[in-house]
Design a protein around this motif. Structure first.
Motif, PDB file in Angstrom:
ATOM      1  N   SER A 228      89.672  -4.857 -35.410  1.00 48.30           N
ATOM      2  CA  SER A 228      91.058  -4.569 -35.020  1.00 48.30           C
ATOM      3  C   SER A 228      91.113  -3.801 -33.710  1.00 48.30           C
ATOM      4  CB  SER A 228      91.763  -3.768 -36.127  1.00 48.30           C
ATOM      5  OG  SER A 228      91.809  -4.500 -37.334  1.00 48.30           O
ATOM      6  N   LEU A 229      90.175  -2.856 -33.530  1.00 55.26           N
ATOM      7  CA  LEU A 229      90.137  -2.081 -32.295  1.00 55.26           C
ATOM      8  C   LEU A 229      89.889  -2.982 -31.091  1.00 55.26           C
ATOM      9  CD1 LEU A 229      90.163   0.622 -30.791  1.00 55.26           C
ATOM     10  CD2 LEU A 229      87.721   0.858 -31.327  1.00 55.26           C
TER      11      LEU A 229
ATOM     12  N   LEU B  23     101.255 -10.243 -32.220  1.00 57.41           N
ATOM     13  CA  LEU B  23     101.225  -9.200 -31.194  1.00 57.41           C
ATOM     14  C   LEU B  23     100.908  -9.782 -29.818  1.00 57.41           C
ATOM     15  CD1 LEU B  23     101.570  -6.115 -31.040  1.00 57.41           C
ATOM     16  CD2 LEU B  23      99.101  -5.906 -31.341  1.00 57.41           C
TER      17      LEU B  23
ATOM     18  N   SER C 132      91.107   1.092 -20.524  1.00 59.60           N
ATOM     19  CA  SER C 132      90.723   0.453 -21.789  1.00 59.60           C
ATOM     20  C   SER C 132      89.217   0.496 -22.038  1.00 59.60           C
ATOM     21  CB  SER C 132      91.193  -1.006 -21.808  1.00 59.60           C
ATOM     22  OG  SER C 132      90.505  -1.759 -20.826  1.00 59.60           O
TER      23      SER C 132
ATOM     24  N   ILE D 179      94.547  -6.828 -26.180  1.00 61.39           N
ATOM     25  CA  ILE D 179      95.981  -7.098 -25.983  1.00 61.39           C
ATOM     26  C   ILE D 179      96.612  -5.967 -25.170  1.00 61.39           C
ATOM     27  CG2 ILE D 179      98.201  -7.388 -27.158  1.00 61.39           C
ATOM     28  CD1 ILE D 179      96.579  -8.710 -29.485  1.00 61.39           C
ATOM     29  N   GLY D 180      96.228  -4.726 -25.485  1.00 61.64           N
ATOM     30  CA  GLY D 180      96.769  -3.576 -24.748  1.00 61.64           C
ATOM     31  C   GLY D 180      96.384  -3.605 -23.282  1.00 61.64           C
TER      32      GLY D 180
ATOM     33  N   LEU E 145      93.174  -4.751 -30.365  1.00 58.59           N
ATOM     34  CA  LEU E 145      94.161  -3.820 -29.807  1.00 58.59           C
ATOM     35  C   LEU E 145      93.820  -3.485 -28.356  1.00 58.59           C
ATOM     36  CD1 LEU E 145      94.685  -1.393 -32.838  1.00 58.59           C
ATOM     37  CD2 LEU E 145      96.395  -2.943 -31.840  1.00 58.59           C
ATOM     38  N   ALA E 146      92.525  -3.276 -28.081  1.00 57.48           N
ATOM     39  CA  ALA E 146      92.102  -2.978 -26.704  1.00 57.48           C
ATOM     40  C   ALA E 146      92.359  -4.172 -25.793  1.00 57.48           C
ATOM     41  CB  ALA E 146      90.620  -2.593 -26.680  1.00 57.48           C
TER      42      ALA E 146
ATOM     43  N   CYS F 272      92.097 -13.373 -26.704  1.00 62.89           N
ATOM     44  CA  CYS F 272      92.584 -12.504 -27.782  1.00 62.89           C
ATOM     45  C   CYS F 272      93.045 -13.336 -28.977  1.00 62.89           C
ATOM     46  CB  CYS F 272      93.724 -11.611 -27.288  1.00 62.89           C
ATOM     47  SG  CYS F 272      93.235 -10.371 -26.067  1.00 62.89           S
TER      48      CYS F 272
ATOM     49  N   PHE G 230      97.847 -10.009 -35.385  1.00 61.98           N
ATOM     50  CA  PHE G 230      97.357  -9.929 -34.001  1.00 61.98           C
ATOM     51  C   PHE G 230      97.799 -11.130 -33.174  1.00 61.98           C
ATOM     52  CE2 PHE G 230      94.266  -6.814 -35.768  1.00 61.98           C
ATOM     53  CZ  PHE G 230      94.609  -5.754 -34.933  1.00 61.98           C
TER      54      PHE G 230
END
Length: 197
Positions: free
Chosen positions: A80-81, A132, A60, A87-88, A84-85, A110, A129
């Motif tokens: 947003s990135l 998510l 990540s 949570i991912g 996403l990073a 997050c 988010f």
């Protein structure tokens, strides 16, 4: 010393952004990047010499490092990135360490970022988010498969403490950054709403 000042100035310039929410997101992203190389060491000192699962966190790193660059293209995309990073990466660590690791604690910062980085006009992104993050938490352990390494019960307890302290520190940093910019965030919102009216 002069070289260190140059590097520090370059990082500061890379993180800078006129939008206060974007500047906060950039700072958080770069703090995460600077801390990721130390996570295997923390794991070694506090939990176990079996640190191989922690290497997945480096997958990540390029995404967190790219947040300020993405922010220059579009603040909405950059924010947003970051989420996403985050949570991912948390989901990836759940797979690597297993559900007993307490790595889910990183979903708290997050959630905080999701609720603080988006304006009222962007609330659908915030809610998306948040949803998510909850999905990442609620995924059944059976769906995630076997962890890369099975730790002893005492090691899992130590890993939970490590992850809680790390996630709590990150959450506190986010709160501190937002509190320090509350006035500029409010003025930015008023300006944005006035220009959109």
């Amino acid at each position: 010393m002069r070289q260190l000042k140059r590097v520090s100035a370059a990082i500061g310039a890379y993180a800078a952004h006129p939008d206060p929410r974007a500047a906060i997101a950039n700072t958080v992203a770069l703090v995460i990047v600077s801390n990721q190389p130390f996570y295997p060491l923390y794991l070694y000192w506090a939990v176990s010499p079996a640190i191989a699962p922690s290497y997945v966190t480096f997958l990540s790193t390029p995404f967190f490092a790219a947040v300020p660059a993405a922010m220059r293209c579009s603040p909405l995309f950059g924010r947003s990135l970051l989420l996403l990073a985050g949570i991912g990466n948390t989901l990836l660590c759940r797979v690597a360490f297993g559900t007993g690791s307490g790595v889910e604690a990183f979903l708290y910062p997050c959630l905080m970022l999701a609720l603080m980085l988006f304006r009222r006009s962007e609330r659908l992104f915030a809610l998306g988010f948040v949803a998510l993050a909850f999905i990442a938490y609620l995924l059944p352990a059976a769906l995630l498969g076997t962890p890369l390494h099975l730790y002893e019960a005492g090691e899992y307890a130590a890993l939970q403490r490590l992850n809680f302290l790390s996630a709590a520190s990150l959450t506190a940093l986010i709160g501190w950054l937002v509190a320090a910019r509350l006035d500029t965030i409010s003025r930015s919102d008023e300006t944005t709403e006035a220009s959109g009216a």
